[in-house]
Design a protein around this motif. Structure first.
Motif, mmCIF file in Angstrom:
data_model
loop_
_atom_site.group_PDB
_atom_site.id
_atom_site.type_symbol
_atom_site.label_atom_id
_atom_site.label_comp_id
_atom_site.label_asym_id
_atom_site.label_seq_id
_atom_site.Cartn_x
_atom_site.Cartn_y
_atom_site.Cartn_z
ATOM 1 N N ARG A 174 2.379 -0.033 1.421
ATOM 2 C CA ARG A 174 1.320 -0.139 0.546
ATOM 3 C C ARG A 174 1.733 -0.094 -1.025
ATOM 4 N NH1 ARG A 174 -3.055 3.942 3.239
ATOM 5 N NH2 ARG A 174 -1.064 5.188 3.332
ATOM 6 N N PRO A 175 1.010 -0.698 -1.995
ATOM 7 C CA PRO A 175 1.407 -0.489 -3.289
ATOM 8 C C PRO A 175 1.531 0.732 -3.829
ATOM 9 C CG PRO A 175 0.048 -2.425 -3.193
ATOM 10 C CD PRO A 175 -0.076 -1.439 -1.664
ATOM 11 N N CYS A 176 2.674 1.029 -4.346
ATOM 12 C CA CYS A 176 2.979 2.451 -5.140
ATOM 13 C C CYS A 176 2.539 2.550 -6.419
ATOM 14 C CB CYS A 176 4.208 2.718 -4.917
ATOM 15 S SG CYS A 176 4.934 3.402 -3.314
ATOM 16 N N GLY A 177 2.218 3.920 -6.893
ATOM 17 C CA GLY A 177 1.528 4.057 -8.336
ATOM 18 C C GLY A 177 2.979 3.876 -9.197
ATOM 19 N N GLU A 178 2.581 4.045 -10.559
ATOM 20 C CA GLU A 178 3.688 4.050 -11.407
ATOM 21 C C GLU A 178 4.686 5.056 -11.042
ATOM 22 O OE1 GLU A 178 4.287 4.483 -16.267
ATOM 23 O OE2 GLU A 178 2.695 5.412 -15.405
ATOM 24 N N HIS A 179 4.594 6.080 -10.622
ATOM 25 C CA HIS A 179 5.422 7.158 -10.098
ATOM 26 C C HIS A 179 5.307 7.627 -8.573
ATOM 27 C CE1 HIS A 179 6.745 7.535 -14.324
ATOM 28 N NE2 HIS A 179 5.491 7.863 -14.677
ATOM 29 N N LEU A 180 6.464 7.645 -7.956
ATOM 30 C CA LEU A 180 6.383 8.127 -6.610
ATOM 31 C C LEU A 180 6.964 9.744 -6.416
ATOM 32 C CD1 LEU A 180 6.175 8.064 -3.509
ATOM 33 C CD2 LEU A 180 8.620 7.073 -3.499
ATOM 34 N N GLU A 238 1.379 9.411 1.027
ATOM 35 C CA GLU A 238 1.239 8.027 1.067
ATOM 36 C C GLU A 238 0.274 7.239 0.583
ATOM 37 O OE1 GLU A 238 3.522 5.977 4.413
ATOM 38 O OE2 GLU A 238 5.273 6.739 3.501
ATOM 39 N N GLU A 239 -0.551 8.315 -0.236
ATOM 40 C CA GLU A 239 -1.553 7.765 -0.946
ATOM 41 C C GLU A 239 -1.424 7.479 -2.621
ATOM 42 O OE1 GLU A 239 -5.062 8.663 2.583
ATOM 43 O OE2 GLU A 239 -4.962 9.819 0.757
ATOM 44 N N THR A 240 -2.337 6.944 -3.091
ATOM 45 C CA THR A 240 -2.111 6.836 -4.508
ATOM 46 C C THR A 240 -3.416 7.028 -5.342
ATOM 47 O OG1 THR A 240 -0.601 4.916 -4.158
ATOM 48 C CG2 THR A 240 -1.587 5.104 -6.409
ATOM 49 N N ALA A 241 -2.991 8.007 -6.269
ATOM 50 C CA ALA A 241 -4.308 8.410 -7.134
ATOM 51 C C ALA A 241 -4.270 7.476 -8.288
ATOM 52 C CB ALA A 241 -3.961 9.977 -7.711
ATOM 53 N N GLY A 242 -5.245 6.867 -8.775
ATOM 54 C CA GLY A 242 -5.252 5.592 -9.506
ATOM 55 C C GLY A 242 -4.970 4.313 -9.119
ATOM 56 N N GLU A 243 -4.922 3.429 -9.960
ATOM 57 C CA GLU A 243 -4.697 2.166 -9.502
ATOM 58 C C GLU A 243 -3.401 1.670 -9.298
ATOM 59 O OE1 GLU A 243 -5.630 -1.780 -8.190
ATOM 60 O OE2 GLU A 243 -6.967 -0.052 -8.734
ATOM 61 N N PRO A 244 -2.880 1.436 -8.115
ATOM 62 C CA PRO A 244 -1.314 1.346 -7.863
ATOM 63 C C PRO A 244 -0.729 0.370 -9.154
ATOM 64 C CG PRO A 244 -2.453 1.068 -5.811
ATOM 65 C CD PRO A 244 -3.585 0.983 -7.040
ATOM 66 N N GLY A 284 0.219 6.138 -15.329
ATOM 67 C CA GLY A 284 -0.238 7.241 -14.765
ATOM 68 C C GLY A 284 -0.659 7.374 -13.516
ATOM 69 N N SER A 285 -0.332 6.366 -12.712
ATOM 70 C CA SER A 285 -1.108 6.168 -11.396
ATOM 71 C C SER A 285 0.227 7.131 -10.491
ATOM 72 C CB SER A 285 -1.065 4.951 -10.721
ATOM 73 O OG SER A 285 0.012 3.901 -10.895
ATOM 74 N N ILE A 286 0.042 7.709 -9.485
ATOM 75 C CA ILE A 286 0.864 8.535 -8.491
ATOM 76 C C ILE A 286 0.673 8.265 -7.224
ATOM 77 C CG2 ILE A 286 1.646 11.066 -8.296
ATOM 78 C CD1 ILE A 286 2.068 10.224 -11.158
ATOM 79 N N THR A 287 1.746 8.167 -6.490
ATOM 80 C CA THR A 287 1.791 7.991 -5.034
ATOM 81 C C THR A 287 2.413 9.275 -4.709
ATOM 82 O OG1 THR A 287 1.970 5.819 -4.941
ATOM 83 C CG2 THR A 287 2.668 6.844 -3.031
ATOM 84 N N LEU A 288 1.625 9.999 -3.861
ATOM 85 C CA LEU A 288 2.530 11.474 -3.349
ATOM 86 C C LEU A 288 2.791 11.184 -1.844
ATOM 87 C CD1 LEU A 288 2.664 14.460 -3.768
ATOM 88 C CD2 LEU A 288 0.077 14.459 -2.618
ATOM 89 N N GLU A 289 3.803 11.988 -1.436
ATOM 90 C CA GLU A 289 4.370 11.900 -0.304
ATOM 91 C C GLU A 289 5.072 13.246 -0.048
ATOM 92 O OE1 GLU A 289 7.120 8.670 0.532
ATOM 93 O OE2 GLU A 289 8.620 9.630 -0.804
#
Length: 261
Positions: free
Chosen positions: A100-106, A136-142, A146-151
């Motif tokens: 799935r599309p990642c945020g600006e930062h993983l 593996e979910e993203t806060a913000g628009e991928p 400033g969008s962040i994917t957390l894992e």
């Protein structure tokens, strides 16, 4: 064997995910322009067999879209003369390839045994609560600033510096829940704090381009310190005290190799 059955049999992971790969519409590979094709061919030229280039090729497509899409799978298959099933089997096996599309930062938080005991679980819980997302979910628009994917990660190979987390695979050592929260807030605000060691922080897609083997304008990143003082302390003490491992005797006997069957 149908394409769907071939993907299902080849994949080492989620059969639901592999089924999705073959039921999506015809992939449009137009996003991979000539510059991406040129890079793909440069990757292939590094190997005696084209199929050996698949792993860096998947990083290359992630540098373009921020994940491995069906179009990315088709692009790799076309460039390497593989089937979509063969590429899908690899893309769904390794966790470093995102579906799935990642945020600006993983942001990867180590929650394996030692880091978890030292506070990794608490760090992950703190970030999960702040971001309002799970694994593996993203806060913000991928892909947006400033969008962040957390894992949570199953070991980041830095037990001597735990608990640790990574941002786009760069290390932030000796973390605390509050310190990790401040780090993520700074990422959301558009800042790029310097990692504890390694290269200056970039974004996920640029990191993926580097993993594919392209360092345009960032060659100095390789000069960053990769080992912390704690990691090499034992070697330093041994050198100071003249300790060395015993040499192997010239007449050392080795056990016989097992008989091939």
């Amino acid at each position: 064997m149908s394409t769907s059955e071939e993907v299902y049999e080849a994949s080492a992971l989620d059969p639901v995910e592999t089924q999705r790969l073959v039921t999506e519409g015809v992939a449009d590979t137009g996003v991979f322009d000539q510059s991406v094709v040129d890079r793909a061919q440069a990757i292939i030229a590094r190997y005696p067999q084209a199929r050996s280039a698949l792993l860096p090729m998947l990083h290359l497509v992630q540098s373009v879209e921020g994940y491995v899409s069906q179009a990315g799978i088709t692009f790799c298959a076309d460039q390497l003369d593989l089937t979509n099933a063969e590429v899908s089997a690899v893309a769904t096996f390794y966790t470093m390839y995102k579906r799935r599309p990642c945020g600006e930062h993983l942001v990867s938080v180590c929650t394996n045994t030692l880091c978890a005991a030292l506070g990794g679980d608490a760090i992950y819980a703190k970030l999960k609560d702040h971001l309002g997302v799970g694994h593996e979910e993203t806060a913000g628009e991928p892909g947006t600033p400033g969008s962040i994917t957390l894992e949570h990660a199953e070991c980041l190979a830095a037990c001597d510096l735990g608990p640790v987390l990574q941002v786009n695979y760069e290390y932030f050592d000796n973390q605390t829940p509050d310190g990790a929260l401040d780090l993520v807030k700074s990422l959301q605000a558009g800042e790029k704090p310097h990692p504890t060691r390694g290269a200056p922080l970039t974004d996920f897609r640029q990191a993926e381009l580097q993993l594919a083997g392209f360092f345009e304008g960032r060659d100095a990143d390789l000069d960053g310190p990769s080992a912390a003082p704690e990691t090499v302390r034992g070697a330093k003490i041994a050198a100071e005290r003249g300790w060395t491992a015993p040499a192997m005797p010239d007449n050392a006997e080795f056990p016989p190799l097992p008989e091939k069957k």
